[in-house]
Design a protein around this motif. Sequence first.
Motif, PDB file in Angstrom:
ATOM      1  N   TYR A 149     -12.988 -21.270 -28.988  1.00 64.18           N
ATOM      2  CA  TYR A 149     -13.380 -20.183 -29.482  1.00 64.18           C
ATOM      3  C   TYR A 149     -12.072 -19.262 -29.060  1.00 64.18           C
ATOM      4  CZ  TYR A 149     -17.878 -21.968 -30.381  1.00 64.18           C
ATOM      5  OH  TYR A 149     -18.963 -22.991 -31.049  1.00 64.18           O
ATOM      6  N   GLN A 166     -10.283 -17.346 -31.817  1.00 64.09           N
ATOM      7  CA  GLN A 166     -11.460 -16.910 -32.850  1.00 64.09           C
ATOM      8  C   GLN A 166     -12.165 -15.646 -32.366  1.00 64.09           C
ATOM      9  OE1 GLN A 166     -11.347 -18.542 -35.544  1.00 64.09           O
ATOM     10  NE2 GLN A 166     -10.131 -20.239 -34.681  1.00 64.09           N
ATOM     11  N   ASN A 167     -13.268 -15.693 -31.710  1.00 61.10           N
ATOM     12  CA  ASN A 167     -13.926 -14.407 -31.285  1.00 61.10           C
ATOM     13  C   ASN A 167     -14.246 -14.329 -29.966  1.00 61.10           C
ATOM     14  OD1 ASN A 167     -16.067 -16.275 -31.696  1.00 61.10           O
ATOM     15  ND2 ASN A 167     -17.443 -14.829 -32.548  1.00 61.10           N
ATOM     16  N   HIS A 192     -12.464 -13.431 -26.474  1.00 61.03           N
ATOM     17  CA  HIS A 192     -11.172 -12.702 -26.167  1.00 61.03           C
ATOM     18  C   HIS A 192     -11.065 -12.539 -24.831  1.00 61.03           C
ATOM     19  CE1 HIS A 192     -11.125 -11.534 -30.370  1.00 61.03           C
ATOM     20  NE2 HIS A 192     -12.700 -11.239 -30.234  1.00 61.03           N
ATOM     21  N   PRO A 220     -10.716  -5.328 -35.333  1.00 56.17           N
ATOM     22  CA  PRO A 220     -11.712  -6.497 -35.573  1.00 56.17           C
ATOM     23  C   PRO A 220     -12.908  -6.095 -34.988  1.00 56.17           C
ATOM     24  CG  PRO A 220      -9.539  -7.338 -34.819  1.00 56.17           C
ATOM     25  CD  PRO A 220      -9.425  -5.840 -34.392  1.00 56.17           C
ATOM     26  N   PHE A 221     -13.294  -5.197 -33.996  1.00 59.55           N
ATOM     27  CA  PHE A 221     -14.442  -4.810 -33.597  1.00 59.55           C
ATOM     28  C   PHE A 221     -15.185  -3.999 -34.471  1.00 59.55           C
ATOM     29  CE2 PHE A 221     -11.645  -6.359 -30.492  1.00 59.55           C
ATOM     30  CZ  PHE A 221     -12.350  -7.437 -29.857  1.00 59.55           C
ATOM     31  N   GLN A 274     -19.237  -4.162 -35.120  1.00 58.63           N
ATOM     32  CA  GLN A 274     -19.657  -5.458 -34.764  1.00 58.63           C
ATOM     33  C   GLN A 274     -20.308  -5.346 -33.494  1.00 58.63           C
ATOM     34  OE1 GLN A 274     -17.983  -8.576 -36.138  1.00 58.63           O
ATOM     35  NE2 GLN A 274     -18.263  -6.977 -37.564  1.00 58.63           N
ATOM     36  N   SER A 300     -16.587 -19.851 -34.873  1.00 61.29           N
ATOM     37  CA  SER A 300     -16.733 -18.583 -34.082  1.00 61.29           C
ATOM     38  C   SER A 300     -18.173 -18.718 -33.330  1.00 61.29           C
ATOM     39  CB  SER A 300     -16.862 -17.424 -35.040  1.00 61.29           C
ATOM     40  OG  SER A 300     -17.858 -17.413 -36.011  1.00 61.29           O
ATOM     41  N   ASP A 338     -21.051 -10.678 -32.422  1.00 60.56           N
ATOM     42  CA  ASP A 338     -19.939 -10.864 -33.490  1.00 60.56           C
ATOM     43  C   ASP A 338     -18.803 -11.400 -32.331  1.00 60.56           C
ATOM     44  OD1 ASP A 338     -21.153 -10.264 -35.734  1.00 60.56           O
ATOM     45  OD2 ASP A 338     -21.507  -8.244 -34.786  1.00 60.56           O
ATOM     46  N   HIS A 339     -18.491 -10.736 -31.263  1.00 62.90           N
ATOM     47  CA  HIS A 339     -17.293 -11.289 -30.304  1.00 62.90           C
ATOM     48  C   HIS A 339     -17.989 -10.905 -29.117  1.00 62.90           C
ATOM     49  CE1 HIS A 339     -14.278 -10.261 -33.359  1.00 62.90           C
ATOM     50  NE2 HIS A 339     -15.080  -9.539 -33.828  1.00 62.90           N
TER      51      HIS A 339
END
Length: 347
Positions: free
Chosen positions: A134, A137-138, A140, A148-149, A152, A219, A239-240
């Motif tokens: 991952y 992907q999401n 980090h 991207p956030f 989210q 993800s 989501d992240h």
Amino acid sequence: MSDLYDVTIIGGGPAGLYSAFYSGLRNMKTKIIEYQPELGGKVLLYPEKLIWDVGGQPPILGEKFAKQIVEQGLTFDPCVCTNTKVDFIEKNQEDNFVISTHDGEQHISNSIIMANGGGIINPTRLDIEGSSKYENQNLHYTIPSLKPFYQQKVLISGGGDTAIDWAHELLGIAKEVIVIYRKDNFTAHEANVTKLMNHPDSTLLNNTTIQKLIGDRQSIKQVQLLNEQSNEMNVIDVDHVVVAHGYNQEDSFNLSTDLELERKDGYFYKGNSFGCTSQEGIFAAGDIIAYEGKVHLLVGAFQDAVNAVNSAKSYIDPNATHSAIVSSHNERFKEKNQEIIKDMLNI
């Protein structure tokens, strides 16, 4: 036989890049050796952070600052070696430094400037089965962009300043921010933790760790959390996931047996404000050198770089002037200034 350089700078962060700029200004044949795939140093870890403490520079995003310091560092076309790890340093029969790197290459130099900051820094990876798939992907280990956030749900794992700072950066952008930490109390600055606790879009969970990442091939969809105090397990949608568990500092300091080290919060070369270390011909700039009156700010790195270059210049040419001619009178800038003025006037 490798080319002989006047100075080889080990480290391509702000101190190393400004050293390259200033050594070019002093007509020194210069090389930069950087372990990471790109120049910029630790600033690259915080591209969305605003930097306020550089003199004469309005608040600037880390990403833009890194781009500018790289551009400045390459002004006089130094040789640049990225993805290159220095293994050890020794002297040859001609009394030049031989810098051996992991790829079997040898770099020959009259002098060296150590600008390797806190050493080779890599983020501590999440030790959970399947987490690596991952990472692109999401999942980090840094936040390269806030976009991207937007709207989210973000889970941040970590209790230090980095984790809490990222949480603050995401407030007002993310829909919800959840910060978990494995211990009783967050170690970040108390005022920042309190602000986060009182914000309606954030949740702080102590004694909590990630046990499992649940998702598909693309993800992470959910995270299984464990409260290690109550032993309660909980699964939440995300989501992240951002992991801020600190950095692994590789021992990249013992490159020459004659360099004297001291240990405070990390490793430092013992030296003085002129950039001199315990070994003649090896100088240092930035976070890697310790001396009385040291300023651990970007502005301090620039001053260290100037002093280290001037000391290196005097070492290889005792008859050289103490410092470079200021830019307003320096011949090396005349042509560049004309090009810039023509561009500004659209001539």
